[in-house]
Design an enzyme around this catalytic site. Structure first.
Site, short mmCIF file in Angstrom:
data_model
loop_
_atom_site.label_atom_id
_atom_site.label_comp_id
_atom_site.label_asym_id
_atom_site.label_seq_id
_atom_site.Cartn_x
_atom_site.Cartn_y
_atom_site.Cartn_z
N PHE A 41 38.30 -26.57 16.34
CA PHE A 41 39.68 -26.90 15.96
C PHE A 41 40.24 -25.73 15.15
O PHE A 41 39.57 -25.21 14.26
CB PHE A 41 39.74 -28.15 15.07
CG PHE A 41 38.92 -29.31 15.56
CD1 PHE A 41 39.20 -29.92 16.77
CD2 PHE A 41 37.86 -29.80 14.79
CE1 PHE A 41 38.44 -31.00 17.21
CE2 PHE A 41 37.10 -30.87 15.22
CZ PHE A 41 37.39 -31.47 16.44
N GLY A 88 40.62 -17.62 14.56
CA GLY A 88 40.48 -18.70 13.60
C GLY A 88 39.37 -19.67 13.95
O GLY A 88 38.45 -19.35 14.70
N CYS A 89 39.49 -20.88 13.43
CA CYS A 89 38.37 -21.82 13.41
C CYS A 89 38.01 -22.42 14.77
O CYS A 89 36.93 -22.98 14.91
CB CYS A 89 38.67 -22.95 12.42
SG CYS A 89 38.72 -22.41 10.70
N PHE A 90 38.89 -22.32 15.77
CA PHE A 90 38.52 -22.87 17.08
C PHE A 90 37.66 -21.90 17.89
O PHE A 90 37.09 -22.27 18.92
CB PHE A 90 39.76 -23.27 17.89
CG PHE A 90 40.68 -22.13 18.26
CD1 PHE A 90 40.37 -21.27 19.30
CD2 PHE A 90 41.88 -21.94 17.59
CE1 PHE A 90 41.22 -20.23 19.65
CE2 PHE A 90 42.74 -20.91 17.93
CZ PHE A 90 42.41 -20.05 18.97
#
Length: 395
Positions: free
Chosen positions: A378, A168-170
């Protein structure tokens, strides 16, 4: 074990390690050719998903797009592809096979395009690449996208590969953390790092019972970014743009279920709580203190900033909580505006934007004239990745 052998082993271990810190030696980028204008996207989205009768929901989605801070995004999914795959356009229709058929081809292909540009900028033969890290949240396959891209690029079969799925975004921070450890603990290592993301796994029609899905439809875009990471750059040959000084990962307290995604028959579904910006802004200073007290820095405006642009609300609340000068998040907001949220690839686009704008604006360093900066990722968990960066002087 005899003392002489112990001494030899210690010398052997020491000889395996690099002398200096890991550096970013080159950055390459790729996006699908299909650019999407955010101002007209609500009309297109509700038309292509056969949802034009949902007029109130369309107006709500239009407001989401208007507040997104995004001007355009790039998407592999064209109108033609979506018309050929109606199950992808429906809300929660069984469609995983159709999505997988797209991304298992397109993710490594887009990654290869970005990697080829990074290798060209680096200026060294691709045979010198010793390690590959490939990261995507777009589909899963065996052998993985790391293998497929290695074959597409024609890298050595003995290259050491790491595949990261569903981070994901992290994960733009995660890949840098792992690349740093590989580069600093393997003398002469040159690590090709690739993040490639395609929204074909998450695209679906609207629903008034799943508004957080619609938030994603308003924010996410496609893109790939590749970096070459290595320690002890060869003088006059390799030209680093940033050094990596320190890294960390943490799970924020009381954040269970704040962001999560699930791979199902209907594709990748995701859920986010409304208070994600609050959770991040409330806890971010603790991560900054942990990272920078060792460097004697407590004024966050002394840093250059590269923050994953999860959305404008996160950036606004972080800015307010830390009393940041609005200029600090300029590069982050610029990338959000031009590309949308590309999950793991985003922070690397921001790194590239910062070094290029620093050069164009006559700054003294690649970090907008500053020496030290922070990169934040994040994402699901809620997980925060922190990377302390040192800029490089510009001639």
């Amino acid at each position: 074990m005899p003392g002489g052998m112990m001494a030899d082993l210690e010398a052997f271990r020491k000889a395996q390690r690099a002398d200096g810190p890991a550096t970013i030696l080159a950055i390459g980028t790729a996006t699908p050719p299909n650019a999407v204008d955010q101002s007209t996207y609500p009309d297109y989205y509700f038309k292509i998903t056969n949802s034009e009768h949902m007029t109130e929901l369309k107006e709500k989605f239009r407001r989401m797009c208007d507040k997104s801070g995004i001007k355009k995004r790039y998407m592999y999914l064209t109108e033609e592809i979506l018309n050929e795959n109606p199950s992808v356009c429906a809300y929660m229709a069984p469609s995983l096979d159709a999505r997988q058929d797209m991304v298992v081809v397109e993710v490594p292909r887009l990654g290869k395009e970005a990697a080829a540009k990074a290798i060209k900028e680096w200026g060294q033969p691709k045979s010198k690449i010793t390690h590959v890290i490939f990261c995507t949240t777009s589909g899963v396959d065996m052998p993985g996208a790391d293998y497929q891209m290695t074959k597409l690029l024609g890298l050595r079969p003995s290259v050491k590969r790491v595949m990261m799925y569903q981070q994901g975004c992290f994960a733009g921070g995660t890949v840098l953390r792992v690349a740093k450890d590989l580069a600093e603990n393997n003398r002469g290592a040159r690590v090709l790092v690739v993040c490639s993301e395609i929204t074909a796994v998450t695209f679906r029609g609207p629903s008034d019972t799943h508004l957080d899905s619609m938030v994603g439809q308003a924010l996410f875009g496609d893109g790939a970014r590749a970096l070459i990471v290595g320690a002890d750059p060869v003088p006059e040959v390799e030209k680093p743009c940033f050094e990596m000084l320190w890294t960390a990962q943490t799970i924020l307290p009381d954040s269970d279920g704040a962001i999560d995604g699930h791979l199902r028959e209907v594709g990748l579904t995701f859920h986010l709580l409304k208070d994600v910006p609050g959770l991040i802004s409330k806890n971010i200073e603790k991560s900054l203190v942990e990272a920078f007290q060792q460097f004697g820095i407590s004024d966050w405006n002394q840093l250059f900033w590269i923050a994953h642009p999860g959305g404008p609300a996160i950036l606004d609340q972080v800015e307010a909580k830390l009393n940041l000068d609005p200029k600090k998040l300029r590069a982050t907001r610029q990338v959000l505006s031009e590309y949308g949220n590309m999950s793991s690839a985003c922070v690397h686009f921001i790194l590239d934007e910062m070094r290029k704008s620093s050069q164009q604006n006559g700054c003294s360093t690649t970090g907008e004239g500053l020496d030290v900066g922070v990169l934040f990722g994040f994402g699901p968990g809620l997980t925060v990745e922190t990377v302390v960066l040192k800029s490089v002087p510009l001639q």
